[in-house]
Write a protein that holds these residues in place. Structure first.
Motif, short mmCIF file in Angstrom:
data_model
loop_
_atom_site.label_atom_id
_atom_site.label_comp_id
_atom_site.label_asym_id
_atom_site.label_seq_id
_atom_site.Cartn_x
_atom_site.Cartn_y
_atom_site.Cartn_z
N ARG A 125 10.84 -7.98 12.78
CA ARG A 125 11.41 -6.93 13.64
C ARG A 125 12.93 -6.94 13.63
N ARG A 148 -2.13 -2.87 39.71
CA ARG A 148 -2.47 -4.18 39.12
C ARG A 148 -2.08 -5.32 40.07
N HIS A 175 -7.12 -2.94 35.66
CA HIS A 175 -6.07 -3.06 34.64
C HIS A 175 -6.58 -2.41 33.36
N TYR A 203 -5.51 -2.01 30.36
CA TYR A 203 -5.24 -2.56 29.02
C TYR A 203 -5.62 -4.04 28.94
N ARG A 220 -6.08 -10.59 20.54
CA ARG A 220 -6.97 -9.96 21.53
C ARG A 220 -8.44 -10.13 21.21
N VAL A 222 -2.36 -13.26 24.57
CA VAL A 222 -1.65 -12.00 24.74
C VAL A 222 -1.16 -11.89 26.18
N TRP A 223 0.04 -11.36 26.31
CA TRP A 223 0.69 -11.15 27.62
C TRP A 223 0.17 -9.85 28.19
N LEU A 224 -0.35 -9.88 29.40
CA LEU A 224 -0.78 -8.66 30.10
C LEU A 224 0.16 -8.42 31.27
N GLY A 225 0.79 -7.27 31.28
CA GLY A 225 1.73 -6.97 32.36
C GLY A 225 1.00 -6.72 33.68
N ARG A 237 4.34 -15.66 15.84
CA ARG A 237 3.48 -15.33 16.98
C ARG A 237 3.15 -13.84 17.02
N ARG A 238 1.91 -13.51 17.25
CA ARG A 238 1.48 -12.13 17.51
C ARG A 238 0.51 -12.15 18.68
N SER A 239 0.31 -11.01 19.29
CA SER A 239 -0.70 -10.91 20.34
C SER A 239 -2.09 -11.01 19.72
N MET A 262 -9.73 -7.20 26.58
CA MET A 262 -9.98 -8.46 25.88
C MET A 262 -10.46 -9.55 26.85
C1 LIG Z 1 5.72 -7.18 29.78
C2 LIG Z 1 4.59 -7.06 28.77
C3 LIG Z 1 3.42 -6.45 29.15
C4 LIG Z 1 2.36 -6.34 28.25
N1 LIG Z 1 1.17 -5.81 28.67
C5 LIG Z 1 0.13 -5.75 27.82
C6 LIG Z 1 -1.14 -5.30 28.29
O1 LIG Z 1 -1.30 -4.94 29.45
N2 LIG Z 1 -2.17 -5.27 27.41
C7 LIG Z 1 -2.03 -5.67 26.10
O2 LIG Z 1 -3.01 -5.64 25.35
N3 LIG Z 1 -0.83 -6.12 25.63
C8 LIG Z 1 0.24 -6.18 26.46
N4 LIG Z 1 1.44 -6.69 26.03
C9 LIG Z 1 1.58 -7.15 24.63
C10 LIG Z 1 2.38 -6.14 23.79
O3 LIG Z 1 1.61 -4.99 23.55
C11 LIG Z 1 2.78 -6.83 22.46
O4 LIG Z 1 3.54 -7.98 22.74
C12 LIG Z 1 3.60 -5.89 21.58
O5 LIG Z 1 2.82 -4.79 21.15
C13 LIG Z 1 4.16 -6.60 20.36
O6 LIG Z 1 3.11 -7.15 19.58
P1 LIG Z 1 2.97 -8.72 19.28
O7 LIG Z 1 2.87 -9.45 20.61
O8 LIG Z 1 1.73 -8.85 18.44
O9 LIG Z 1 4.19 -9.17 18.54
C14 LIG Z 1 2.50 -6.81 26.92
C15 LIG Z 1 3.71 -7.43 26.54
C16 LIG Z 1 4.73 -7.57 27.46
C17 LIG Z 1 6.00 -8.28 27.06
#
Ligand SMILES: Cc1cc2nc3c(=O)[nH]c(=O)nc-3n(C[C@H](O)[C@H](O)[C@H](O)COP(=O)(O)O)c2cc1C
Length: 169
Positions: free
Chosen positions: A158, A124, A63, A65, A14, A114-117, A10-12, A68
């Motif tokens: 990792r 936010r 927000h 970040y 966007r 992708v997870w956005l905090g 799994r990767r984020s 996407m």
């Molecule tokens: C609590 C949390 C908040 C995050 N917030 C953002 C965000 O606001 N925008 C974004 O693009 N990615 C966000 N991410 C994704 C992380 O940047 C990403 O999971 C991290 O760089 C590792 O990369 P991967 O998910 O590809 O393994 C967030 C991840 C977590 C766990």
């Protein structure tokens, strides 16, 4: 894809194609979210599905970040309901476990997410409360942007041996 493969690859994601996420896929993601473990099995969560592009496009205004969302067909907001929470504040862990389940389920189904905090950033949290007209007991914790991946980031390893301790520090 088995569970370990989903976790390890799994990767984020966007960048998304223009294809919509099917209702069947969405239901599977919501089921995965609700299947998460929670303290005392309280399941304090609610999930707000956002597929209205006007709402998705308003989120980057507060927000920084979340660009996407200008291209994502769908997002799920994971919220906690104060009325469903115990005194032992485990709601953040509970909702985080639900969020991760959604990410893994999306990946296993060939979707990109992708997870956005949201919490604890007050701008936010307030932005989501106003935009989604949340009731006062509802706390937005995270937002998951979802779509069909336009590109697939490479899996990364990792694993760090030095972060492992056995029996004592
Ligand atoms: C609590 C949390 C908040 C995050 N917030 C953002 C965000 O606001 N925008 C974004 O693009 N990615 C966000 N991410 C994704 C992380 O940047 C990403 O999971 C991290 O760089 C590792 O990369 P991967 O998910 O590809 O393994 C967030 C991840 C977590 C766990």
């Amino acid at each position: 894809m088995d569970t370990l493969e989903a976790i390890m690859t799994r990767r984020s994601v966007r960048e998304y194609t223009n294809d919509p996420v099917s209702e069947e896929d969405l239901q599977d993601l919501l089921k995965a979210g609700m299947q998460a473990p929670s303290a005392k099995n309280e399941q304090p969560w609610h999930f707000i599905v956002i597929d209205d592009s006007e709402i998705l496009h308003a989120i980057p205004e507060f927000h920084p970040y979340s660009q996407m969302l200008l291209r994502a067909p769908l997002a799920i907001t994971v919220c906690s309901d104060r009325k469903l929470e115990a005194k032992r504040a485990s709601w953040l862990q509970d909702c985080s476990a639900a969020t991760e389940n959604i990410l893994l389920a999306a990946h296993a189904k060939g979707l990109g997410a992708v997870w956005l905090g949201i919490f604890p950033d007050s701008e936010r949290v307030l932005g989501m409360q106003e935009l989604l007209k949340l009731l006062k007991d509802i706390r937005p914790v995270s937002l998951v942007a979802i779509g069909h991946p336009a590109s697939q980031p490479t899996p990364v390893n990792r694993f760090k041996e030095e972060r492992i301790h056995r029996n004592r520090w």
